[in-house]
Design an enzyme around this catalytic site. Structure first.
Site, PDB file in Angstrom:
ATOM      1  CE1 TYR A 121      -3.423  -0.230   5.164  1.00  0.00           C
ATOM      2  CE2 TYR A 121      -1.611  -0.392   6.710  1.00  0.00           C
ATOM      3  CZ  TYR A 121      -2.136  -0.621   5.454  1.00  0.00           C
ATOM      4  OH  TYR A 121      -1.379  -1.227   4.496  1.00  0.00           O
TER       5      TYR A 121
ATOM      6  CE1 TYR B 156      -4.003  -1.141  -5.100  1.00  0.00           C
ATOM      7  CE2 TYR B 156      -4.833  -3.391  -4.994  1.00  0.00           C
ATOM      8  CZ  TYR B 156      -4.429  -2.233  -4.354  1.00  0.00           C
ATOM      9  OH  TYR B 156      -4.449  -2.168  -2.985  1.00  0.00           O
TER      10      TYR B 156
ATOM     11  CB  SER C 217      -0.944   0.023   1.210  1.00  0.00           C
ATOM     12  OG  SER C 217      -2.064  -0.757   0.915  1.00  0.00           O
TER      13      SER C 217
ATOM     14  CE  LYS D 168      -3.967   0.829  -1.125  1.00  0.00           C
ATOM     15  NZ  LYS D 168      -4.614   0.351   0.119  1.00  0.00           N
TER      16      LYS D 168
ATOM     17  CB  VAL E  58      -0.012  -5.741   4.335  1.00  0.00           C
ATOM     18  CG1 VAL E  58      -1.279  -5.100   4.875  1.00  0.00           C
ATOM     19  CG2 VAL E  58      -0.100  -6.007   2.850  1.00  0.00           C
TER      20      VAL E  58
HETATM   21  N1  GLU Z   1      -2.153  -5.873  -2.048  1.00  0.00           N
HETATM   22  C1  GLU Z   1      -2.826  -5.521  -0.847  1.00  0.00           C
HETATM   23  C2  GLU Z   1      -4.293  -5.300  -1.085  1.00  0.00           C
HETATM   24  O1  GLU Z   1      -4.667  -4.557  -1.963  1.00  0.00           O
HETATM   25  C3  GLU Z   1      -2.187  -4.281  -0.274  1.00  0.00           C
HETATM   26  C4  GLU Z   1      -2.651  -4.134   1.088  1.00  0.00           C
HETATM   27  C5  GLU Z   1      -1.915  -3.127   1.907  1.00  0.00           C
HETATM   28  O2  GLU Z   1      -0.678  -3.006   1.880  1.00  0.00           O
HETATM   29  O3  GLU Z   1      -2.620  -2.440   2.613  1.00  0.00           O
HETATM   30  O4  GLU Z   1      -5.126  -5.877  -0.433  1.00  0.00           O
END
Ligand code: GLU
Length: 427
Positions: free
Chosen positions: A241, A189, A64, A67, A259
């Site tokens: 988060y 993604y 993430s 992002k 994560v």
């Molecule tokens: N590939 C994970 C998802 O989209 C990334 C999650 C994350 O790092 O928050 O669920």
């Protein structure tokens, strides 16, 4: 001196070595099977010098943390208005992978939850998934200052298990928020989440944001400063988060975690931090990573809302230089508050001079607001029956190509300006 900073980092990292709470993400085997003890910490100064401690060369997937970077790229490519029409900037208060949109706008609440991140991917221009991903990959690599690779095992697993993300993408498509084919967008993604980075890559990517979009390592401008400001704002409110409030209170740096165990944190104008440790807490943030950032912030005074001593440094000196002539010497970085101080002082003093000389020789940087205020200062003084001269040898206030408009007003040295002021008095 550099050794001292190295010692700080080594010590702050060492303090958390025995912390073994939490567990690596387990939704795919590739993440569950990493060495849980891997622990890297890197810090890049804003001029690109990097300090490293522990497993700073160990690669892990960005997840993430991708992002904010894809969001920045979308803003850079499409402009804020077009992106705002598709993705909000409000904290969602929901899980990062919630299958939801804003009730009123029907758009994802922000780009740090999966819905917003998938929408951001769909905005990146490209004829197909490969072209879109190439653009994203180039952008991440340009921020890191090296060409990053993709973990093909993680990518395959993300793709094989990504039904929840599929549900999100199809929901967005049904609301008309997603550009293009949902499966193609998801493929990009999943690939972007699988890009491999080290803590040093993250520190360098963070330093690029800290420098307002300029990579201090490569000397290249990667992205516009306004885009970075927007991106950092969303990282402040939505980057950690559900722990954004705790994080801002205790650490006080725009940040994003993933994560995979990474955290990227940015102290605007000053430095970038990358941490890796894969054991996660219940919110999905690296346990040691959070502790390290808390300690870096408190021990090195990095909280971005620390109220520093009121700066009295802007006005370096104010003095009379002959009858009716007063000199204002300004130094440092000039922003709104500093310019306001200069203007107010000159106004309060106005009974004491007929001509004011503003010397900006020692000003390092000046923003548009301060520039407007200080150029407007002359108009104000003229209206009050005064004269105003400027000493600006490096074109900080009046760029070289506009100097002709200010003939007889802008000078290279204080002596030249004083001479002009005296001439005026003599006339
Ligand atoms: N590939 C994970 C998802 O989209 C990334 C999650 C994350 O790092 O928050 O669920």
């Amino acid at each position: 001196m550099a050794a001292l900073v190295q010692q700080y980092l080594d010590q702050i990292r060492a303090e958390q070595i025995d912390l073994r709470d939490g567990a690596p993400a387990s939704y795919i085997p590739e993440l569950a099977n990493v060495d849980p003890d891997g622990f890297g910490l890197s810090l890049s100064s804003s001029d690109g010098f990097v300090y490293e401690s522990g497993d700073s060369a160990l690669e892990f997937t960005i997840q993430s943390i991708s992002k904010p970077f894809t969001y920045a790229l979308a803003l850079d490519e499409l402009g804020q208005e077009a992106v705002d029409a598709r993705i909000g900037v409000e904290p969602s208060g929901e899980a990062f992978n919630e299958i939801s949109v804003d009730k009123v706008t029907k758009t994802p609440k922000n780009p740090m939850i999966n819905a917003g991140a998938i929408a951001a991917v769909s905005l990146i221009p490209g004829a197909d998934a490969d072209e879109r991903f190439d653009r994203i990959h180039q952008f991440y690599s340009a921020c890191a200052g090296r060409s990053l690779d993709v973990d093909s095992g993680v990518y395959a697993s993300e793709k094989a298990t990504g039904n929840r993300n599929r549900a999100i993408a199809y929901m967005l498509a049904s609301f008309g928020v997603l550009e293009g084919d949902p499966d193609e967008v998801l493929d990009v993604y999943f690939r972007q989440c699988s890009v491999k980075v080290t803590s040093t890559d993250l520190a360098r990517m963070a330093a690029t944001l800290a420098r307002g979009g300029f990579n201090p390592l490569t000397g290249r401008r990667i992205v516009d400063a306004n885009v970075v400001r927007r991106t950092l704002s969303v990282m402040v409110t939505c980057g950690m988060y559900d722990a954004a409030g705790d994080w801002v209170s205790a650490v006080g740096m725009p940040a994003k975690s993933g994560v995979g165990g990474g955290i990227v944190a940015v102290l605007p104008g000053q430095l970038g931090i990358g941490v890796y440790s894969p054991r996660l807490d219940s919110r999905g943030n690296s346990v040691r990573g959070v502790e390290v950032c808390r300690n870096l912030s408190s021990q090195l005074g990095l909280h971005f809302l620390t109220v520093s001593r009121e700066s009295s440094a802007t006005l370096r000196a104010v003095f009379d230089a002959g009858p009716g002539v007063r000199v204002y010497e300004v130094q440092g970085d000039l922003l709104f508050a500093g310019a306001e101080q200069v203007l107010r002082t000159a106004q309060q003093d106005s009974g004491r001079y007929d001509a004011a000389v503003l010397d900006v020789t020692r000003v390092d940087d000046i923003d548009d607001a301060a520039r407007r205020m200080l150029t407007g200062m002359r108009a104000g003084l003229l209206a009050a029956g005064k004269e105003a001269f400027l000493v600006d040898p490096d074109g900080r206030l009046v760029p070289a190509d506009r100097r002709d408009d200010y003939d007889g007003i802008v000078f290279r040295t204080v002596d030249q300006a004083l001479e002009a002021a005296r001439q005026l008095g003599a006339d």
